[in-house]
Motif scaffolding. Structure first.
Motif, PDB file in Angstrom:
ATOM      1  N   LEU A  32      -3.987  -9.212   6.939  1.00 56.48           N
ATOM      2  CA  LEU A  32      -4.147  -7.878   6.338  1.00 56.48           C
ATOM      3  C   LEU A  32      -2.801  -7.508   5.725  1.00 56.48           C
ATOM      4  O   LEU A  32      -2.017  -6.753   6.293  1.00 56.48           O
ATOM      5  CB  LEU A  32      -4.521  -6.847   7.410  1.00 56.48           C
ATOM      6  CG  LEU A  32      -5.986  -6.649   7.748  1.00 56.48           C
ATOM      7  CD1 LEU A  32      -6.161  -5.518   8.751  1.00 56.48           C
ATOM      8  CD2 LEU A  32      -6.829  -6.369   6.498  1.00 56.48           C
ATOM      9  N   SER A  37      -5.283  -5.527   1.685  1.00 61.76           N
ATOM     10  CA  SER A  37      -5.353  -4.060   1.712  1.00 61.76           C
ATOM     11  C   SER A  37      -5.643  -3.512   0.316  1.00 61.76           C
ATOM     12  O   SER A  37      -6.367  -2.517   0.172  1.00 61.76           O
ATOM     13  CB  SER A  37      -4.064  -3.463   2.299  1.00 61.76           C
ATOM     14  OG  SER A  37      -2.947  -3.840   1.532  1.00 61.76           O
ATOM     15  N   THR A  38      -5.126  -4.177  -0.722  1.00 65.51           N
ATOM     16  CA  THR A  38      -5.406  -3.720  -2.097  1.00 65.51           C
ATOM     17  C   THR A  38      -6.881  -3.949  -2.425  1.00 65.51           C
ATOM     18  O   THR A  38      -7.525  -3.118  -3.080  1.00 65.51           O
ATOM     19  CB  THR A  38      -4.511  -4.481  -3.109  1.00 65.51           C
ATOM     20  OG1 THR A  38      -3.150  -4.327  -2.703  1.00 65.51           O
ATOM     21  CG2 THR A  38      -4.677  -3.953  -4.508  1.00 65.51           C
ATOM     22  N   ALA A  41      -8.919  -1.243  -0.434  1.00 65.88           N
ATOM     23  CA  ALA A  41      -8.732   0.090  -1.035  1.00 65.88           C
ATOM     24  C   ALA A  41      -9.491   0.184  -2.355  1.00 65.88           C
ATOM     25  O   ALA A  41     -10.108   1.213  -2.664  1.00 65.88           O
ATOM     26  CB  ALA A  41      -7.242   0.357  -1.251  1.00 65.88           C
ATOM     27  N   SER A  96       0.777  -6.166  10.630  1.00 66.44           N
ATOM     28  CA  SER A  96       0.151  -4.882  10.256  1.00 66.44           C
ATOM     29  C   SER A  96      -0.771  -4.409  11.369  1.00 66.44           C
ATOM     30  O   SER A  96      -1.591  -5.174  11.867  1.00 66.44           O
ATOM     31  CB  SER A  96      -0.703  -5.045   8.994  1.00 66.44           C
ATOM     32  OG  SER A  96      -0.045  -5.793   8.019  1.00 66.44           O
ATOM     33  N   ASN A  98      -2.975  -1.801  10.944  1.00 65.28           N
ATOM     34  CA  ASN A  98      -4.252  -1.469  10.312  1.00 65.28           C
ATOM     35  C   ASN A  98      -4.084  -1.582   8.791  1.00 65.28           C
ATOM     36  O   ASN A  98      -2.976  -1.802   8.291  1.00 65.28           O
ATOM     37  CB  ASN A  98      -4.723  -0.063  10.718  1.00 65.28           C
ATOM     38  CG  ASN A  98      -3.705   1.000  10.351  1.00 65.28           C
ATOM     39  OD1 ASN A  98      -3.340   1.139   9.189  1.00 65.28           O
ATOM     40  ND2 ASN A  98      -3.204   1.736  11.349  1.00 65.28           N
ATOM     41  N   ALA A  99      -5.218  -1.394   8.070  1.00 61.62           N
ATOM     42  CA  ALA A  99      -5.170  -1.635   6.619  1.00 61.62           C
ATOM     43  C   ALA A  99      -4.329  -0.578   5.899  1.00 61.62           C
ATOM     44  O   ALA A  99      -3.740  -0.870   4.849  1.00 61.62           O
ATOM     45  CB  ALA A  99      -6.592  -1.667   6.058  1.00 61.62           C
ATOM     46  N   ALA A 102      -0.782  -1.664   6.287  1.00 61.66           N
ATOM     47  CA  ALA A 102      -0.555  -2.833   5.417  1.00 61.66           C
ATOM     48  C   ALA A 102      -0.375  -2.395   3.966  1.00 61.66           C
ATOM     49  O   ALA A 102       0.534  -2.853   3.269  1.00 61.66           O
ATOM     50  CB  ALA A 102      -1.734  -3.804   5.529  1.00 61.66           C
ATOM     51  N   ALA A 103      -1.243  -1.470   3.526  1.00 62.90           N
ATOM     52  CA  ALA A 103      -1.177  -1.026   2.126  1.00 62.90           C
ATOM     53  C   ALA A 103       0.113  -0.251   1.874  1.00 62.90           C
ATOM     54  O   ALA A 103       0.745  -0.397   0.824  1.00 62.90           O
ATOM     55  CB  ALA A 103      -2.394  -0.163   1.798  1.00 62.90           C
ATOM     56  N   SER A 118      -7.337   6.866   2.540  1.00 61.15           N
ATOM     57  CA  SER A 118      -6.452   6.547   3.673  1.00 61.15           C
ATOM     58  C   SER A 118      -7.179   6.567   5.016  1.00 61.15           C
ATOM     59  O   SER A 118      -6.900   5.735   5.889  1.00 61.15           O
ATOM     60  CB  SER A 118      -5.238   7.468   3.690  1.00 61.15           C
ATOM     61  OG  SER A 118      -5.672   8.792   3.818  1.00 61.15           O
ATOM     62  N   LEU A 121      -9.077   3.393   5.402  1.00 58.44           N
ATOM     63  CA  LEU A 121      -8.161   2.251   5.586  1.00 58.44           C
ATOM     64  C   LEU A 121      -7.597   2.236   7.008  1.00 58.44           C
ATOM     65  O   LEU A 121      -7.486   1.186   7.638  1.00 58.44           O
ATOM     66  CB  LEU A 121      -6.995   2.335   4.590  1.00 58.44           C
ATOM     67  CG  LEU A 121      -7.288   1.979   3.133  1.00 58.44           C
ATOM     68  CD1 LEU A 121      -6.021   2.136   2.296  1.00 58.44           C
ATOM     69  CD2 LEU A 121      -7.826   0.560   2.998  1.00 58.44           C
TER      70      LEU A 121
END
Ligand SMILES: NC(=O)c1ccc[n+]([C@@H]2O[C@H](COP(=O)([O-])OP(=O)(O)OC[C@H]3O[C@@H](n4cnc5c(N)ncnc54)[C@H](O)[C@@H]3O)[C@@H](O)[C@H]2O)c1
Length: 435
Positions: A32, A37-38, A41, A96, A98-99, A102-103, A118, A121
């Motif tokens: 992740l 993450s991109t 999202a 990471s 969570n996502a 990570a983002a 958010s 994510l």
């Protein structure tokens, strides 16, 4: 947006009609980081109608019409693909949490794009990873499974998969490796058969890398798997044996984005005009976590061998020795933190024309790595799920379009020409149309 409509399309290997895409499709992502993450999202934004899924052929592309003068149908309407609303996400990461984290760490998306998704994510919490720093020296992962042998780790991943499936009511799952590029490795004895690989897992064989343990867990669980990185993972006889046994589709490897995408667009054009090539020097600077990992020579070697392969099959020097018989092809990647995820790739291309007169082409591509990779993850998720529902198993050659080092089912070198790859992809999708 229209896809070029080359006609006629190549015929397909008569797949059975795919079962309908009903219910929930779980997307499992080892790694992740920036790409994963991109991707998540972007899917969340697209399904809320906030942003269009640009770069995704499955969402924006068309198939050629079957009747002269008829409309070209959208792939997403003509082919029975899972819808964006049907996707749920999960993953593993040693760093990471969570996502959202990570983002945020990746810094690819701006605050306004992140804020709008958010909450969703943040709810995608990374499961503890199967991780070994021996394969990715630059990362110090803490969120890792601390269980016995590699066999125990594989069983723990299989448990994770089943828990995720049950908790999210998934009807089907797909796994895409978005983890770091592992150190360079040649296949060894342990990879030759499924029996030797399972024995190796139990004996903690040094030659088995974490990505191979994820691939094994996915295939054992009947989950289609694609490898977005260049390391050895499913391009191994033991994995092909397992995929055949379990009837699972596979695809790899190494997402074709950025510089290699440009290379496979331009080289077919030079060849189409019978212009000669004397050298192609490619260099990249990037400053994300991927760049840091690739700064280690062992990890870069994995990437280098994947990037260097593309020119020969496009240009066919054996057929055209006077044009392509002597090419210097060099690829470099340098870690340069100020650039973050916004990789800059320079290409200095030395070509020659009529009477051998030399010319130079310079490309300076200031690209966004994860922005280019994210739609490929989406297409691979949807197309691998489609393949599974159509009873297609083993290596899916028709997905070469997405990879720098495409795997082929017959072991032959794949075509790297983006347009030949697009025709093969559209040909299979055309054969899987619902009408
Ligand atoms: N972005 C592109 O255009 C592109 C193109 C081709 C290939 N790739 C490959 O895709 C992969 C992801 O790229 P990225 O930019 O997101 O990198 P990244 O470094 O942002 O993310 C990779 C993530 O994988 C995690 N990871 C490492 N080992 C793991 C393990 N054993 N299990 C689970 N997670 C693990 C890391 O902690 C990290 O968060 C890399 O291998 C990269 O080389 C990216």
């Amino acid at each position: 947006m229209e896809t070029p409509s080359p006609s006629p399309l190549p015929s397909t290997a008569s797949p059975v009609a795919p079962a309908p895409a009903t219910g929930t499709l779980g997307v499992l992502l080892p790694g992740l980081g920036a790409v994963a993450s991109t991707f998540i999202a972007g899917v969340l934004a697209a399904r809320s109608g906030l942003k269009p899924p640009i770069g995704s052929l499955s969402q924006l592309g068309h198939l050629p019409s079957r009747q002269p003068g008829a409309d070209e149908p959208r792939i997403a309407e003509a082919v029975p693909l899972a819808g964006l609303d049907d996707l749920v996400f999960g993953g593993w990461d040693p760093i990471s949490a969570n996502a959202l984290e990570a983002a945020t760490a990746a810094g690819v998306l701006n605050d306004s794009d992140l804020n709008s998704v958010s909450g969703d994510l943040e709810s995608i919490v990374a499961m503890d990873a199967v991780f070994d720093q021996r394969w990715v020296a630059r990362l110090d992962g803490q969120r890792v499974k601390r269980v016995g042998t590699k066999w125990d780790q594989a069983m723990a991943l299989i448990d994770d998969i089943e828990r995720f499936r049950a908790a999210n009511g998934c009807d089907r799952l797909v796994m895409i490796w978005c983890g770091s590029t592992e150190a360079y490795q040649e296949p060894s004895e342990v990879h030759q058969t499924l029996a030797s690989f399972e024995e190796g897992l139990k004996e903690d064989d040094d030659d088995i890398s974490p990505s191979q343990i994820y691939a094994y867990a996915a295939l054992q669980s009947g989950v289609p798997y694609a490898n977005g990185a260049p390391n050895l993972s499913i391009d191994l006889p033991c994995m092909e044996e397992l995929a055949a046994e379990r009837g699972v589709p596979l695809a790899g490897k190494d997402f074709k984005t950025g510089q290699t995408l440009m290379k496979t667009l331009i080289a077919p054009g030079l060849k189409a005009r019978m212009l000669g090539l004397r050298g192609w020097y490619s260099t990249n600077i990037l400053g994300n976590r991927d760049g840091e990992v690739l700064d280690d020579p062992a990890n870069f070697r994995t990437k280098e061998s994947s990037k260097l392969g593309v020119l020969d099959t496009i240009l066919e020097p054996e057929r055209h020795p006077e044009l392509y018989g002597e090419i210097d092809h060099v690829v470099r990647i340098n870690y340069y933190p100020p650039r973050g995820d916004n990789k800059e790739g320079w290409d200095a291309i030395d070509i020659f024309g009529w009477l051998g007169y030399p010319m130079e082409i310079k490309i300076d591509f200031s690209c966004r790595d994860s922005i280019l990779a994210a739609p490929l993850v989406l297409d691979l998720v949807l197309f691998l799920d489609l393949a599974a529902r159509a009873g297609m198993s083993g290596i899916q050659d028709w997905l070469s379009f997405y990879f720098k080092a495409p795997q082929t089912s017959d072991g032959e070198e794949a075509s790297h020409d983006l347009f030949a790859q697009q025709r093969a992809l559209l040909g299979v999708l055309d054969g899987l149309r619902a009408d």
